[in-house]
Every structure is written in C-alpha cells, then in structure tokens.
Motif scaffolding. Structure first.
Motif, PDB file in Angstrom:
ATOM      1  N   UNK A 103      -1.277   3.883  -7.834  1.00 33.95           N
ATOM      2  CA  UNK A 103      -2.387   4.832  -7.907  1.00 33.95           C
ATOM      3  C   UNK A 103      -1.877   6.196  -8.381  1.00 33.95           C
ATOM      4  N   UNK A 104      -0.716   6.600  -7.843  1.00 37.19           N
ATOM      5  CA  UNK A 104      -0.187   7.920  -8.182  1.00 37.19           C
ATOM      6  C   UNK A 104       0.290   7.997  -9.626  1.00 37.19           C
ATOM      7  N   UNK A 126      -1.662   6.996 -15.474  1.00 39.61           N
ATOM      8  CA  UNK A 126      -1.970   8.198 -16.248  1.00 39.61           C
ATOM      9  C   UNK A 126      -3.464   8.434 -16.422  1.00 39.61           C
ATOM     10  N   UNK A 127      -4.242   7.391 -16.317  1.00 43.04           N
ATOM     11  CA  UNK A 127      -5.672   7.571 -16.536  1.00 43.04           C
ATOM     12  C   UNK A 127      -6.487   7.336 -15.265  1.00 43.04           C
ATOM     13  N   UNK A 128      -5.835   7.456 -14.128  1.00 48.12           N
ATOM     14  CA  UNK A 128      -6.515   7.414 -12.822  1.00 48.12           C
ATOM     15  C   UNK A 128      -7.430   6.202 -12.654  1.00 48.12           C
ATOM     16  N   UNK A 139       6.038   0.697 -11.408  1.00 46.28           N
ATOM     17  CA  UNK A 139       6.245   1.483 -10.190  1.00 46.28           C
ATOM     18  C   UNK A 139       5.955   0.677  -8.929  1.00 46.28           C
ATOM     19  N   UNK A 173       0.809  -1.225   0.000  1.00 41.76           N
ATOM     20  CA  UNK A 173       0.000   0.000   0.000  1.00 41.76           C
ATOM     21  C   UNK A 173       0.840   1.273   0.000  1.00 41.76           C
ATOM     22  N   UNK A 174       1.797   1.302  -0.888  1.00 39.99           N
ATOM     23  CA  UNK A 174       2.630   2.495  -0.990  1.00 39.99           C
ATOM     24  C   UNK A 174       1.982   3.542  -1.875  1.00 39.99           C
ATOM     25  N   UNK A 175       0.902   3.186  -2.544  1.00 40.61           N
ATOM     26  CA  UNK A 175       0.156   4.107  -3.420  1.00 40.61           C
ATOM     27  C   UNK A 175       0.848   4.411  -4.743  1.00 40.61           C
ATOM     28  N   UNK A 176       2.021   3.837  -4.980  1.00 37.35           N
ATOM     29  CA  UNK A 176       2.780   4.227  -6.175  1.00 37.35           C
ATOM     30  C   UNK A 176       1.971   4.005  -7.444  1.00 37.35           C
TER      31      UNK A 176
END
Ligand code: FAD
Ligand code: TPP
Ligand code: SF4
Ligand code: SF4
Ligand code: SF4
Ligand code: MG
Lengths: 350, 601
Positions: free
Chosen positions: B509-510, B513-515, B571, B504-507
């Motif tokens: 998600x961040x 490019x298209x969320x 990522x 759950x580092x969020x990488x």
C-alpha cells in the motif's frame, strides 16, 4: 529490482492546503527489506506531514546508524537531512536546533542507536527538552548488522537463530517519562490509524516529543517466539485510547461517552482528543502514566497511544532564553556591537 | 463485497484494457513485448492468430484499443498500438512456416462463403485447417472486399493486401471471383453444409430528393462507388474543384483521393460541427495536412446546375445546440445561404446493407429495417444453415469487427456441422504464469518510460499527392518502435493476490505509486469505492477484493490506474503479491497448436 519509483501518480490524488499531493512528501524508493516495519513508519511520517501541510523545506531529518536511521532517505525527499554517526543523532539535532530554531526536527533512530550506543545522548536530549520529534523504530534487534538482540529485546524473546534473550529489556517509554520527556507516545508500525495522528500531535508539541514505535524486522525478528513480530504485537497490543489530532480549536466537538473523553491542549492551541480505553490513567500525570506502563508490562501487553504529555515545561530555547530570531539568520550588523560598544564591554572586564 | 473471483478468465481479461476493447481481443501487450525483443515474426504471428490481417490493420485499423489504453488514464496519449502492429508486419521474417500447412485432410463438409471481405476470409482461415471444403464467391476481381475496393492504396498498398489475403486463399480455398451471387436459393440448392454471408454493406447513401440531383448526375458520384472505380482504375481523374459531402472516414478517403486525381480545391462540407464529425481525428488531421478545407455546420440545400453543367452547391448555415441529454439539434443561424462552387461532388454520407439477392421465402427472416435477423452470439440467421458476419450482419463497422465476427461464425459453423449446440461455446484459451525470476526480478520489463507518444513519419506531400498508390505513412523505424514499446504498461502482467500469505505489513500500500491498494474494513461496493486511499470513481474499472485477512480487514485494489510496475510484489515480504502474465486467446474453430509464440530471453 526497481531502483526508481515511477513518476506517475493517481490523477485524482488529493492536494493539501499548499497544493501539494502526498507525492511531494515522499522520498526515494526504499532499499530496506520488503515488509520492514520501518517503511510503514516512513509512510506514516509522509502522511502526517502531508496532512499538516508542512512546507518540506522547513523540515530537517536527522538520524544515526541502522536500518531505521536510513529511512530519512525514503521520506520527505524535499527536506533537509543529516545522517550522522551511530547514536549521535541527538547532539547533531541539538546543534542544528540551536542554529536554526525555525525548522521542524525529525530525529529518527533505532533501538540499537538509542538504547545501546546512543543511550547517553538519548538521556541528555530528553533532559534538555529539545524541541523535536524523536522517533525510535523499535524492532528489538540490530537489523542492519543482521539481527543481534538489542537492549529493547524482551527477556525470553526468541531470536531467529533460536537463542533466548537472557537480559531484561530497557523500556524506552517509561524511561523517557522518568527522565522528564514532555510528550511520550507508543505505537505500532502496522497501525497507521493511530500512528499518523500521534506523529501530527508530536509535530505540534513544543518540546521533546518521543515516539517509541514497535516496528517488526521482517528479516531477523519476525519469527515465532519473538515479541516484536507482526503476529505477537498484533496479539498483545493494548491501546490506551483512540485519538484524533485536531490542528486548530475545533468547532464541532467529537462526541465521546462522558467520562471517557479528554482533550489535551498543546501550546499552539491545537488539541488532542482522546477517547480513553484504559481506565486509571491520566495522560497529564507522570505517575499515572508510568503506572499504566508498568501494569501493562506485567500483563505482557504493549500499551500504545499518547501516554504522557506536559505542555507547561519550557523547551531548550525557552530555558536558555535564546534570541527570538534563529541564530543562522543573524548577520554582521546584528552580531557586531560596533567599536564603541566593544570598547565599553571590554572595559567592563578590566 | 464478496472476494473477487479471479478464476473467471473475464476478470483478468478486463484488466488488459486494449485487448478487452479490441473486438478480436488481440493480445496487445504480448506482441508489443515481442517487438521490443526484436522478435517481429513472433509478434506478427501473435497478431495473425488473432486478427488475421496484421499488415492491413497495422495501417488501417479503427483502433478501438487506443482510446481504451491505460496510458490515457495516467498520462495523455495511448501507446501507438496500431502502428506497432505495422512494425511487426514490416520487419517480420518467414511467417508462412508458422501458419497451418495444407493440404488438410478433408472432413467431408462443404461450406460456401458469399463475399470475399475480411469476415469471409476469417471464416475461411478458421475452417480450412479443419478439413472443410470452402467455396468463396465474390463479384470483384480478387479477394479482400472493401479493403480492396474502398481503402485507398495510399493508406494500404496493394502488395500488403495481396500478401495477407493470399495467406488464406493459399490454404486451398476454392474461389470464384467476378461472380455475383444473385440467388441464395440457388446456393442452398447446392447442398452446402453451411453458408456464410459476408457481403458487407455495399450500398452508398444518396441524396435523391435534393434539387438538381438528376440534372447534375454526370458530375455527382456516390463516394464508395467512386472509390471502387478508382481502385479498379475506371476513374482516373476528377475536376479541379471538388465538394465532398459527409464527415466520416469515407469522406476523408474521398477528399484525399480527389487530391491525387487532379482535385486542387477540395472541400469537405459537413452538417455537424468539426468536433462531432465521425471521422477519426487522425484522418481529419491527414486531410487538413493535404490542404483540404473542412467546412462544418453547413447543410446541403441544392445542386446548382447551369446549362447542363454542375457549377456548385447551395448550403444553409447552422449551429449545433445540445440539450441536457447531449442530444444535438442543428438550428439555422439565419445567415444567408452559401454557394460553394464545384466541378464535381462526391456524396459520402453513409452506407447501407442491401440484400436483393436473398429470396424472402427461404425461412430467413428480415426485420423492419430490412436487415436479416441474426443471433448476436452465434451469428446464425433464422435459417439454420445460413450465418452472417461483418458489415452484412449488423450494418457497417470496420475490418477488425468483421474479423471478430468471422471467428465466432466459424466456431458456430463448426459446432453446427458437428451437430452440437451452438450456445455451448468452447472456453477461451487462457494461461496465467508467474513472471518471478528472483527475489526482485521479473521476466518482463517492469520499469515505465515517461516518454510521450512518438509520431509516425510521413512521406513528403509533394510526392504522395502525385501518385495515389504512394503510401503516406512510412511506419516507425525499429529504434523509434522500440521506444514506443517501452510506453506499454504490460497490463496483461496481473497483480495476483494470495490473502493467506499477507501479514498486513502495508508495504504494498505504501509503495504503490498510483495509490491503488488499500487495506480497510469490508463494505458494499459503493461505500468501499469511497473508502479507498483515492476514491475509485472510474466505475468502468473493477475492484480486486481479497478474502478476509487476519485483522479482519480486506485488501482492495482499484484496477483503474495500476501501472503493473510490480512494486507491490517487489516490496511484499511474503509473495502475497505476484506478477503473473495472463494470456487470453479468443475461442476459435481452429486453435493453433502452439497458441502463441512465447518470448524466450
Ligand atoms: C471508404 C471506406 C474506407 C474504409 N476504411 C476503413 C479503414 O481504414 N479501416 C477499417 O477498419 N475499416 C474501413 N472501412 C470499413 C471496412 O472496409 C468494412 O467494415 C469491412 O471491409 C467489412 O468487411 P466484410 O467482410 O463484412 O465485407 P466487405 O469488405 O464489404 O466485403 C464484402 C464483399 O462481398 C462482395 N459482395 C457483396 N455482395 C455480393 C454478392 N451478392 N455476390 C458476390 N459478392 C458480393 C463485395 O463485392 C465485397 O467484395 C472502410 C469503408 C469504406 C467504405
Ligand atoms: C560506532 C559504531 N558502532 C557500531 C556500528 C555497527 N552498527 C551498525 S548498525 C548497528 C545497530 C543498529 O541497530 P538499530 O539502531 O536498532 O537499527 P535497526 O537496523 O535495527 O533499525 C550497529 C551496531 C556502527 N555502524 N558504528
Ligand atoms: S534487516 Fe530488518 S530492520 Fe533492516 S531493513 Fe530488513 S527488515 Fe528492516
Ligand atoms: S503493480 Fe502494484 S505497485 Fe504497481 S501500480 Fe499496480 S498495484 Fe501499484
Ligand atoms: S506487502 Fe505483502 S504482506 Fe505486506 S501488506 Fe502487502 S500483500 Fe500483505
Ligand atoms: Mg533495531
């Protein structure tokens, strides 16, 4: 390996007041290690700037050296930036701010950059209450040079190679309060819900806003025994409050249980709504804030949230009572007093 | 929501939008990558295995895949899937070596195919390698059905048709051309183990009640009959002024063929507004390009005949009104009727099925519309030995649908001949393979070209209008084809998520490019869809929901606009995301041993 981000975006990506999407606040594709906490903080900055509808050309990002200090390349690609020397971001930021006080300054630093080589600069920029957001991406190590213990590594924390850190840690948040920082917060890269409103509040604060953000180094300091790993931080995190940043005077007051809720007004009339979780702590009282930090430390907890805020103190421009216009916009006609005046000025020194 | 069951092959299958939309489920991105790698023979075989007529379909397919293409959701134009198929066919090497090689050991069973169109030919291809003795009857002079009699040569050259029909007939199919089957009973009496009816929808609709129809008969033709007459060289010319009635693809073929047989002023007259016409947009464009006038909102009133000669047609002007449900009605505008002069009229207003040769006392049921009752899954009629497919089964469709039916009917016939339950259908062939080559390396080209769709060049009008056999489209050259392949988003390279690896580092998600990716508290689907970074409003696309994560949240990925760029996996520090190529090959009676050629780098 991809070096470029695709130009495509979600067709229904929302837009802010300026008509920009989040994309307009992003930077180039990160070259940090996959999963580095620093990237999450970059994403939180992007989110905060997008939500606050800041104009990208009115922001300057200034950093030192380190993985953390590389991040300005990876956010706000349409803003100004200066990647300075190790530990010297504060003096560059000070100079820039003196020249143009109209920009929003993001200082980005690491625990090595701030707590070791740049400690002197860190101390003095606080003392001067420079109007900026100062973010330390704190991973307890020198990531860029392969993970040596930094000055914020906790005593007893185990490195990836297995050695135990024998030294006491510098607690940057306590120190900042002690030195008179006017806005001090602590957070975790893995908690955007808390981090984004904190950054937004810090951007609105007039004066030195310090954010110490624990940010795991996945490559060199995410091992069992480290006190800056994702797992350790998640287990030991203790939020002082849940918070909401309210940009303008709120019309609807969020309903919190009485006695638990505080609103902190910032200079420009915006509000920080705190729903306090920690008791015996008053964010407008330095002693109480330092106390809360020390107590948490004794319990091996990482206290997060907005810890201390003072909106009364003047920032550096206020203290120096500088001219109302940014210096870089003064031209010859503003600066040259004219021959007559010059003669009389000179005469006054004779 | 419950965690998504990605073990069900249909989940990832649906993510491959084009393949999912293709009735025969051709593995599109797979062959597009092969074309990019200049492996045209392999690309052809991936197609052939699945859709049997790559060269034909690469020119004529109705392309249901293209509107479904993901590219449409992130950009404007789909990948030119169909025309890339043709590139494989145009540039292939020796493909015959990869096809099942006869003679096949007989299995002692005999199957009769009535009609020699794409449906029957597909059944033949799938059953012949299993040792079936196959008898094919068709009233025409050669195989191919309407691909031969209807689709004009300027869209489909005869050599291409012959080549692909012969690949099948050469597998030892016993053909009886120029043989009209006039009794199913007599066929059944020949003791076939199974009979497949692939006779198409051979009857063109007429306007028998319109005044002047009888008097002008000499100058009025049914579109599909007239086209067949052209194909078999009975009709060699047409009058200067031609009216084509109808707005579908048949009308487009009629008007364009007329232009080549001497028609100078060719007008398509259609009841509906231009936008509502059934013809594919590209067919309309091609017609307009050939100086054909399309007159919309005109309802035919009468054929005008003077002294035994057709002089034109009268039309009423209408306008379309739509009610809240989008249902259209055509209301007269009140303007005076219009006479459009013409020497000949082609009626291209639709086709129908007709089964005068099937006796109604064989136990083969027909419904109220005089259509045989056919099972949608098994293609079996109520007579257990008789199967239907193609246009004959459920009415006129297109070649690729006929092929899809053929595959399923062949599976049924094989199960039937082996005494097995037709409803227990063998699973599709699937495969899921990681594309990881190094920490940040993939064995597919994950970068995404921003290029707009490339246009297929056409031959000069001055040349094509003179010769009805001259193919209009020239096809992509290989350089342009390569560029077009780069527009493909590789939707078959799946984002495979392993929850227990995620820190759950969020990488991911961040970086997305298209969320597409959100980490959030779980909820029921409608609420969850709203909670995502960008609400998932395209309900035709699924959500990929993970098992619970350490913090109690779940990972939710909206498949809608994922670019399959692999950045999430690049990522991800723990390889919780991996890019894995999913291959899905529809169940067939005869599964080719090496199901599909692979790319080797
Ligand atoms: C003008 C026109 C243009 C078209 N263009 C396209 C296109 O561009 N792309 C596309 O995908 N589709 C197109 N189609 C549709 C497509 O041709 C059909 O959907 C497809 O050929 C149906 O295949 P099938 O195997 O079911 O039967 P068909 O192709 O119709 O073949 C049936 C065969 O059975 C024979 N037959 C019928 N009855 C008997 C009998 N009793 N005894 C012996 N033989 C018999 C017929 O002569 C025919 O050869 C077009 C159709 C028309 C009319
Ligand atoms: C003057 C100088 N001294 C030493 C270095 C070597 N150096 C580069 S980065 C770094 C430490 C960075 O640590 P930190 O600020 O915590 O950044 P991180 O990489 O952990 O994000 C050091 C010592 C340098 N670049 N310049
Ligand atoms: S070395 Fe550590 S701090 Fe540097 S990019 Fe990699 S994970 Fe981040
Ligand atoms: S592959 Fe991953 S990063 Fe790329 S669009 Fe899809 S979910 Fe987003
Ligand atoms: S990048 Fe990998 S580890 Fe990080 S949140 Fe995404 S899936 Fe989990
Ligand atoms: Mg560090």
């Amino acid at each position: 390996m991809s070096y470029l981000k695709p130009l495509f975006k979600h067709p229904r990506l929302p837009k802010n007041k300026l008509g920009y999407t989040l994309k307009e606040y992003e930077g180039s594709l990160s070259t940090l290690c996959a999963g580095c906490g620093h990237d999450s903080i970059s994403a939180a900055i992007v989110q905060a700037c997008y939500e606050m509808s800041v104009e990208p050309h009115k922001v300057a990002k200034i950093s030192g050296i380190g993985c953390s200090s590389k991040t300005p390349t990876y956010f706000l690609g349409n803003s100004h930036g200066f990647n300075s020397v190790h530990g010297r971001m504060p003096s560059v930021a000070t100079g820039a701010s003196m020249a143009n006080k109209d920009l929003l300054y993001f200082g980005v630093s690491g625990d090595g950059d701030s707590a070791s080589i740049g400690m002197g600069q860190f101390v003095h920029v606080i003392r001067r209450n420079l109007n900026m957001v100062y973010i330390v991406m704190n991973n307890g190590c020198y990531g860029l040079t392969k993970g040596q213990d930094s000055a914020t590594a906790d005593q007893g924390s185990k490195s990836k190679a297995g050695s135990i850190n024998p030294f006491q840690a510098i607690d940057l948040a306590s120190m900042a309060i002690e030195l008179g920082a006017s806005f001090v917060a602590q957070s975790f890269s893995g908690d955007k819900q808390q981090l984004v409103p904190l950054i937004k509040a810090a951007m609105q604060h007039k004066g030195f806003a310090f954010l110490n953000v624990i940010s795991p180094c996945v490559t060199f300091n995410n091992n069992p025994g480290s006190t800056k790993s994702y797992d350790y931080v998640r287990e030991h995190i203790e939020a002082t409050s849940t918070l909401d940043f309210v940009p303008e005077m709120p019309e609807i007051k969020a309903s919190y249980e009485s006695g638990q809720s505080t609103s902190l007004a910032l200079h420009d009339g915006s509000l920080v709504q705190l729903n306090k979780l920690a008791t015996d702590w008053d964010p407008e009282n330095r002693i109480s804030a330092v106390n809360a930090l020390q107590q948490a430390r004794a319990k091996q907890e990482i206290l997060t949230g907005l810890l201390y805020v003072n909106s009364e103190w003047k920032d550096l421009h206020g203290v120096l009572n500088t001219y109302h216009m940014p210096l870089n916009r003064l031209d010859e006609s503003d600066l040259c007093p004219g021959e007559e005046n010059l003669l009389s000025i000179n005469a006054s020194y004779r | 929501m419950k965690p998504t069951n990605t073990q069900n092959p249909e989940y990832y299958h649906k993510v491959v939008d084009c393949q999912y939309a293709c009735p025969a489920h051709t593995p599109v991105p797979e062959y597009i990558r092969l074309i990019a790698a200049e492996k045209y023979t392999e690309a052809y075989m991936v197609n052939w295995e699945s859709n049997v007529f790559p060269g034909i379909l690469g020119r004529t397919c109705d392309r249901p895949c293209e509107p479904a293409c993901r590219r449409v959701r992130v950009e404007e134009e789909p990948v030119a899937i169909c025309r890339l198929k043709r590139v494989a066919a145009d540039n292939k090497g020796d493909v015959k070596q990869y096809m099942p090689q006869g003679p096949f050991t007989p299995n002692g069973k005999k199957v009769c195919l009535i009609g020699g169109g794409p449906a029957s030919l597909t059944v033949a291809r799938d059953l012949a390698p299993l040792g079936y003795e196959i008898h094919l009857y068709d009233e025409q002079i050669a195989g191919g059905g309407m691909m031969r009699s209807q689709i004009p040569s300027f869209r489909l050259p005869e050599e291409v048709l012959n080549e692909e029909v012969n690949y099948i007939l050469d597998m030892g199919i016993q053909t009886q051309f120029l043989t009209y089957v006039d009794s199913l009973k007599s066929i059944l009496s020949k003791n076939y183990d199974a009979v497949f009816v692939g006779t198409g929808a051979p009857k063109g609709r007429d306007l028998p009640k319109l005044p002047g129809r009888k008097e002008g008969d000499k100058f009025i033709h049914i579109g599909i009959e007239w086209l067949a007459g052209v194909a078999f060289e009975h009709n060699k010319s047409i009058g200067k002024r031609v009216i084509v009635l109808g707005g579908g693809n048949t009308a487009m073929d009629c008007c364009r063929t007329s232009r080549r047989l001497g028609g100078k002023e060719v007008k398509v007259v259609v009841r509906s507004p231009f936008e509502d016409m059934k013809a594919s947009p590209w067919e309309k464009e091609d017609a307009l390009h050939e100086d054909i006038q399309i007159i919309d909102n005109h309802v035919p009133l009468s054929f005008e005949v003077l002294n035994g000669k057709l002089i034109g047609m009268k039309f009423q002007k209408v306008k379309a009104l739509y009610d809240e449900n989008g249902k259209r009605s055509l209301l007269p505008t009140g303007e005076s009727d219009v006479l459009i002069e013409a020497d000949e009229v082609l009626i291209a207003i639709g086709q129908e099925n007709s089964f005068p040769w099937i006796e109604r006392d064989l136990g083969l049921e027909f419904d109220q519309w005089n259509m045989p009752v056919v099972d949608k899954l098994t293609f079996q009629s109520t007579h257990p030995k008789v199967f239907f497919g193609g246009d004959a089964a459920f009415g006129p469709e297109n070649v690729i649908t006929a092929v899809a039916h053929g595959h399923q009917a062949a599976v049924s016939i094989h199960l039937f001949c082996e005494g097995k339950n037709l409803r227990e259908r063998p699973s599709p062939y699937t495969n899921l393979v990681s594309q990881k080559m190094g920490i940040h390396e993939w064995s597919y080209d994950s970068g995404i070209a921003i290029d707009q769709r490339f246009v297929v060049p056409q031959a000069e009008k001055a040349i094509t209008l003179k010769d009805r056999k001259k193919e209009v489209e020239l096809g992509f050259d290989v350089q342009t084809a390569f560029k077009e392949t780069q527009r493909c988003l590789n939707c078959d390279v799946q984002t495979v998520f392993t929850a227990d690896r995620c820190i759950e580092c969020d990488a991911c998600m961040d970086v997305c490019p298209t969320s597409c990716i959100t980490f959030t508290a779980n909820a029921e689907e409608p609420e969850l869809r709203q909670k995502l970074l960008v609400p998932a409003e395209n309900h035709t696309q699924d959500l990929l929901v993970s098992e619970g994560l350490k913090t109690g949240r779940v990972m939710v990925k909206d498949e809608d606009v994922c670019l399959h760029c692999g950045l999430c996996a690049e990522r991800c520090p723990t390889s919780a995301w991996d890019m894995q190529k999913f291959l899905y090959s529809v169940t067939k009676a005869y599964q080719m041993p090496e199901p599909l050629p692979q790319i080797s780098k």
